[in-house]
Design an enzyme around this catalytic site. Structure first.
Site, short mmCIF file in Angstrom:
data_model
loop_
_atom_site.label_atom_id
_atom_site.label_comp_id
_atom_site.label_asym_id
_atom_site.label_seq_id
_atom_site.Cartn_x
_atom_site.Cartn_y
_atom_site.Cartn_z
N LEU A 1 0.47 3.66 7.94
CA LEU A 1 0.56 2.06 7.34
C LEU A 1 0.74 1.03 8.04
O LEU A 1 1.20 0.31 7.37
CB LEU A 1 0.31 2.22 5.16
N TYR B 1 -3.88 -9.75 15.44
CA TYR B 1 -3.51 -8.99 14.47
C TYR B 1 -4.81 -8.35 15.03
O TYR B 1 -5.14 -7.17 14.50
CB TYR B 1 -3.55 -9.64 12.99
N ASP C 1 0.56 -1.47 0.00
CA ASP C 1 -0.09 -0.05 -0.33
C ASP C 1 0.30 1.59 -0.29
O ASP C 1 0.35 2.02 -0.97
CB ASP C 1 -1.25 0.15 1.23
N HIS D 1 -7.06 -6.40 0.32
CA HIS D 1 -6.60 -5.49 -1.16
C HIS D 1 -5.18 -6.38 -1.79
O HIS D 1 -4.30 -6.25 -0.67
CB HIS D 1 -6.65 -4.46 -1.27
N GLU E 1 -10.28 -7.06 9.47
CA GLU E 1 -9.88 -8.12 10.60
C GLU E 1 -10.78 -7.48 11.55
O GLU E 1 -11.22 -8.75 12.56
CB GLU E 1 -8.62 -8.61 10.89
N SER F 1 -8.78 -2.25 9.66
CA SER F 1 -9.19 -3.27 9.10
C SER F 1 -9.95 -3.95 9.06
O SER F 1 -11.24 -4.25 10.24
CB SER F 1 -8.27 -4.33 9.25
N ALA G 1 3.12 -2.32 9.94
CA ALA G 1 1.94 -2.09 10.90
C ALA G 1 3.13 -3.63 10.61
O ALA G 1 3.84 -4.35 9.69
CB ALA G 1 0.53 -2.69 10.73
P1 GDR Z 1 -6.34 -12.19 5.11
O1 GDR Z 1 -5.25 -12.39 4.59
O2 GDR Z 1 -5.40 -12.78 7.14
O3 GDR Z 1 -7.65 -12.04 5.09
O4 GDR Z 1 -5.70 -10.37 5.72
P2 GDR Z 1 -4.25 -13.31 3.89
O5 GDR Z 1 -4.72 -13.19 2.55
O6 GDR Z 1 -3.49 -14.17 4.88
O7 GDR Z 1 -5.55 -14.69 4.38
C1 GDR Z 1 -7.41 -14.71 3.38
C2 GDR Z 1 -8.05 -16.23 4.26
O8 GDR Z 1 -6.86 -17.11 3.24
C3 GDR Z 1 -7.47 -18.05 4.29
N1 GDR Z 1 -5.84 -19.34 3.81
C4 GDR Z 1 -4.93 -18.70 3.99
N2 GDR Z 1 -4.26 -18.03 4.46
C5 GDR Z 1 -2.95 -17.83 3.29
N3 GDR Z 1 -1.88 -17.10 4.04
N4 GDR Z 1 -2.07 -18.95 3.29
C6 GDR Z 1 -2.50 -20.21 2.90
O9 GDR Z 1 -2.25 -21.21 2.72
C7 GDR Z 1 -4.14 -20.19 3.16
N5 GDR Z 1 -5.43 -21.19 2.89
C8 GDR Z 1 -6.50 -19.87 3.58
C9 GDR Z 1 -7.13 -17.60 5.49
O10 GDR Z 1 -7.11 -18.25 6.79
C10 GDR Z 1 -7.61 -16.41 5.65
O11 GDR Z 1 -8.90 -16.76 6.10
C11 GDR Z 1 -5.77 -9.53 5.53
C12 GDR Z 1 -4.25 -8.70 5.48
O12 GDR Z 1 -4.02 -8.16 4.12
C13 GDR Z 1 -4.25 -7.66 6.67
O13 GDR Z 1 -3.44 -7.73 6.98
C14 GDR Z 1 -5.39 -6.87 6.39
O14 GDR Z 1 -6.24 -6.06 7.15
C15 GDR Z 1 -6.97 -7.77 6.09
O15 GDR Z 1 -6.54 -9.10 4.59
C16 GDR Z 1 -7.71 -7.38 5.71
#
Ligand code: GDR
Length: 337
Positions: free
Chosen positions: A88, A161, A23, A191, A139, A137, A90
Site C-alpha cells: 500500500l 501518479y 488504508d 476511498h 487514476e 488506482s 506510495a
Molecule cells: P484524487 O483525490 O486525486 O482523485 O486521488 P483528491 O481528493 O486529491 O482529488 C479529487 C478531485 O478533487 C479535485 N479538487 C481538489 N483536490 C484537492 N486535493 N484539493 C482541492 O482543493 C481540490 N479542488 C478540487 C481534484 O482536482 C480531483 O479531481 C485519490 C488518491 O487517494 C489517490 O492516491 C488514489 O489512487 C485515487 O484517489 C483513487
C-alpha cells in the site's frame, strides 16, 4: 477453550507497506481481528507516526525499510516470513506528483517492482509461497475510454501518479505471468474516512466545514468543483483487499460504489451537516488547486467483485461525508479544550 486442531494452526503472517496511511491502519485493524500476526514497514526509526500506529494496532510489529531500497525489503521479508504481502506504500497525492514526478516514479512505480523482486528473492524463486496485493488506482483510467470503468477498460492516466500506478499494475501482472506469482491488483476508486490526509479534497472540505462551524476559519479555497468521483469508505475497501488474497486463483478487481458525485454535492452535504444551506460565501476557487491535466469523471463497475468476492460497500456517500464532518468537529473541539 481451543480444540487441539485449532491450537495447531499457526497464525497467518501479513506484511503491510504504507502502514502509517489511512488504508494501512484500517487493514491492520481488520487483520488483527482475524488473528493475523501483522508486520508494518516504516521509514526511519524516528518516524513521528509510529506511536499512532502502535496505538491503533497494538499487536503490530514495525520493521524498518524503504521502498527505494531493495535490500531493506528483503530484510523485512526475512523477519516477517509473510504469507500475505499488501503493498500500500506510495506517494499517493496526485497533485504532488507533478511537482515531484521523479520521486513519484521511484516510489509509486519502482517501489512495486522492488517489492516483487524482494518477494522473488525471499522465496528463492517460488513465488507461489506468498500472496501479493498491489494497490492499483482508478487514476489509471484518467481520460476515460468508457463509463463505467471495469477491469477490461483501457487505461489513459493523466498524471505522473497515474502513470506510475499503471506501471505498478502491469509489473504485478507480469510477475504473475512470468513467475507464477500469486499476485493481484485491486483497482480501487477514491476511498475516504476520518483518517484521510488533509490534502485530499473530502478531508479538506470536512475539516474546513468543522472549523467554519466553530468560528476558526472563514472560507475554504478549492480547485475545480465540477469534477466527479466515485467515493467510498476506506474501511469497506480494505475488506476487499483481504478477500482478493483469499481466493484460490488470484484476479484483479475494480472496487467502487458505482455512484459518482461532484464536489458541489460534497459541499452541499458537508455544509448542511452544520446547518448552512447557502455555502457559496464560504468557498473560493483558487488557481493553485487546479491540476495541469484533470480526470473529469470517474465511476466504477465493481460487479465482478460483487459476484466473485461477495464484496459490497456498506457506507454510502452522504453517510461517509457526515461521518467525516462529525469526526472533524470532534477533533477541532478537542483542540480547544
Ligand atoms: P484524487 O483525490 O486525486 O482523485 O486521488 P483528491 O481528493 O486529491 O482529488 C479529487 C478531485 O478533487 C479535485 N479538487 C481538489 N483536490 C484537492 N486535493 N484539493 C482541492 O482543493 C481540490 N479542488 C478540487 C481534484 O482536482 C480531483 O479531481 C485519490 C488518491 O487517494 C489517490 O492516491 C488514489 O489512487 C485515487 O484517489 C483513487
Amino acid at each position: 477453550m481451543y480444540s487441539q486442531s485449532e491450537q495447531c494452526i499457526p497464525a497467518k503472517r501479513a506484511l503491510i507497506t504504507g502502514i502509517t496511511g489511512q488504508d494501512g491502519l484500517y487493514l491492520g485493524q481488520l487483520l488483527a481481528t482475524k488473528g493475523y500476526e501483522i508486520f508494518g514497514l516504516v521509514r526511519g526509526q524516528s518516524n513521528p507516526k509510529i506511536a499512532m500506529v502502535e496505538q491503533i494496532i497494538p499487536s503490530i510489529q514495525l520493521l524498518e525499510g524503504d521502498l527505494r531500497d531493495l535490500s531493506s525489503l528483503i530484510g523485512a521479508m526475512e523477519i516477517a516470513q509473510p504469507n500475505e504481502i499488501y503493498n500500500l506504500g506510495a506517494i499517493s497525492f496526485v497533485g504532488l506528483s507533478w511537482k515531484q514526478a521523479e520521486l513519484t516514479g521511484e516510489i509509486t512505480a519502482m517501489g512495486v517492482l522492488r517489492m516483487l523482486e524482494a518477494a522473488r528473492i525471499h522465496t528463492q524463486g517460488d513465488m507461489s509461497k506468498v500472496r501479493f496485493y498491489q494497490a492499483s488506482s482508478s487514476e489509471m483510467f484518467g481520460k476515460v475510454r468508457e463509463t463505467p470503468q471495469s477491469e477490461t477498460t483501457a487505461f489513459h492516466p493523466r498524471s505522473p501518479y497515474g502513470v506510475a500506478k499503471t506501471f505498478g499494475h502491469y509489473i504485478t501482472i507480469n510477475y504473475r505471468e512470468s513467475y507464477g506469482a500469486l499476485a493481484c491488483s485491486g483497482i480501487l476508486f477514491n476511498h475516504e474516512s476520518p483518517r484521510r490526509g488533509f490534502e485530499f479534497v473530502t478531508r479538506k472540505v470536512s475539516n474546513a466545514v468543522a472549523r467554519i462551524a466553530l468560528g476558526l476559519q472563514d472560507h475554504v479555497a478549492l480547485g475545480n468543483l465540477d469534477v466527479r468521483r466515485d467515493w467510498g469508505f476506506a474501511g469497506d475497501y480494505v475488506e476487499a483487499m483481504w478477500l482478493m488474497l483469499q481466493q484460490e486463483e488470484l484476479h484483479d478487481y475494480v472496487i467502487a460504489t458505482g455512484e459518482t458525485h461532484s464536489i458541489w454535492e460534497l459541499l452541499d452535504i458537508a455544509f448542511s451537516r452544520i446547518n448552512i444551506e447557502n455555502w457559496q460565501a464560504y468557498v473560493r476557487q483558487d488557481p493553485r488547486f487546479f491540476r495541469p491535466a484533470e480526470v473529469d469523471v470517474l465511476v466504477g463497475d465493481a460487479s465482478r467483485a460483487w459476484k466473485e468476492l461477495g464484496w459490497k460497500p456498506k457506507v454510502g456517500f452522504r453517510e461517509l461525508i457526515e461521518m467525516m464532518v462529525d469526526a472533524d468537529l470532534e477533533l477541532e473541539r478537542s483542540k480547544l479544550r
